[in-house]
Write a protein that holds these residues in place. Structure first.
Motif, short mmCIF file in Angstrom:
data_model
loop_
_atom_site.label_atom_id
_atom_site.label_comp_id
_atom_site.label_asym_id
_atom_site.label_seq_id
_atom_site.Cartn_x
_atom_site.Cartn_y
_atom_site.Cartn_z
N ASN A 1 52.71 43.84 34.78
CA ASN A 1 53.00 42.79 33.80
C ASN A 1 52.61 41.42 34.36
OD1 ASN A 1 54.05 41.74 31.32
ND2 ASN A 1 55.84 41.06 32.47
N VAL A 2 52.89 41.19 35.63
CA VAL A 2 52.51 39.93 36.27
C VAL A 2 50.98 39.79 36.26
CG1 VAL A 2 52.47 38.63 38.44
CG2 VAL A 2 54.58 39.77 37.70
N HIS A 3 50.28 40.87 36.61
CA HIS A 3 48.82 40.86 36.61
C HIS A 3 48.27 40.55 35.22
CE1 HIS A 3 44.80 42.68 36.31
NE2 HIS A 3 44.65 42.23 37.55
N ASP A 4 48.79 41.22 34.20
CA ASP A 4 48.32 41.00 32.83
C ASP A 4 48.57 39.57 32.37
OD1 ASP A 4 47.55 43.64 32.75
OD2 ASP A 4 49.25 44.31 31.53
N SER B 1 52.43 36.67 46.19
CA SER B 1 51.67 37.84 45.76
C SER B 1 52.19 38.31 44.39
CB SER B 1 51.83 38.97 46.77
OG SER B 1 53.14 39.49 46.72
N LEU B 2 51.41 39.18 43.77
CA LEU B 2 51.84 39.73 42.48
C LEU B 2 53.16 40.48 42.62
CD1 LEU B 2 48.44 41.09 41.09
CD2 LEU B 2 49.52 38.89 40.64
N SER B 3 53.31 41.22 43.70
CA SER B 3 54.55 41.98 43.93
C SER B 3 55.74 41.05 44.14
CB SER B 3 54.39 42.90 45.13
OG SER B 3 53.40 43.86 44.88
N GLU B 4 55.53 39.98 44.89
CA GLU B 4 56.62 39.02 45.11
C GLU B 4 57.05 38.37 43.80
OE1 GLU B 4 55.83 37.33 49.61
OE2 GLU B 4 54.45 36.70 48.02
N ILE B 5 56.09 38.02 42.97
CA ILE B 5 56.39 37.42 41.67
C ILE B 5 57.14 38.42 40.80
CG2 ILE B 5 55.40 36.46 39.55
CD1 ILE B 5 53.04 35.47 41.36
N ALA B 6 56.70 39.67 40.80
CA ALA B 6 57.37 40.72 40.01
C ALA B 6 58.83 40.86 40.45
CB ALA B 6 56.64 42.04 40.15
#
Length: 75
Positions: free
Chosen positions: A56-59, A42-47
């Motif tokens: 920042n991950v999303h962008d 997920s985006l949170s896990e990557i962050a």
């Protein structure tokens, strides 16, 4: 249900394009795209892994998709 299939097809197409054209991405875009699409994080896990924000991950993921978009469905 069609939306889900379309979304899955698009995801599969992005993975195919990534495997062939990943050289167009920056190192950071490559890493985030790989973690999101290949490792299925997920985006949170990557962050958390990269010690950055979810935004920042999303962008960065959006920029990676935009860089790969010209290669979608060309074969």
């Amino acid at each position: 249900m069609k939306n889900k299939n379309t979304s899955l097809e698009l995801r599969e197409e992005y993975i195919k394009v990534f495997q062939k054209y990943s050289h167009v991405l920056t190192q950071n875009q490559y890493q985030i795209f790989h973690l999101y699409y290949i490792e299925d994080l997920s985006l949170s896990e990557i962050a958390n892994i990269l010690a950055t924000t979810r935004a920042n991950v999303h962008d960065t993921l959006t920029k990676a998709r935009n860089n790969l978009k010209p290669f979608l469905f060309i074969e």
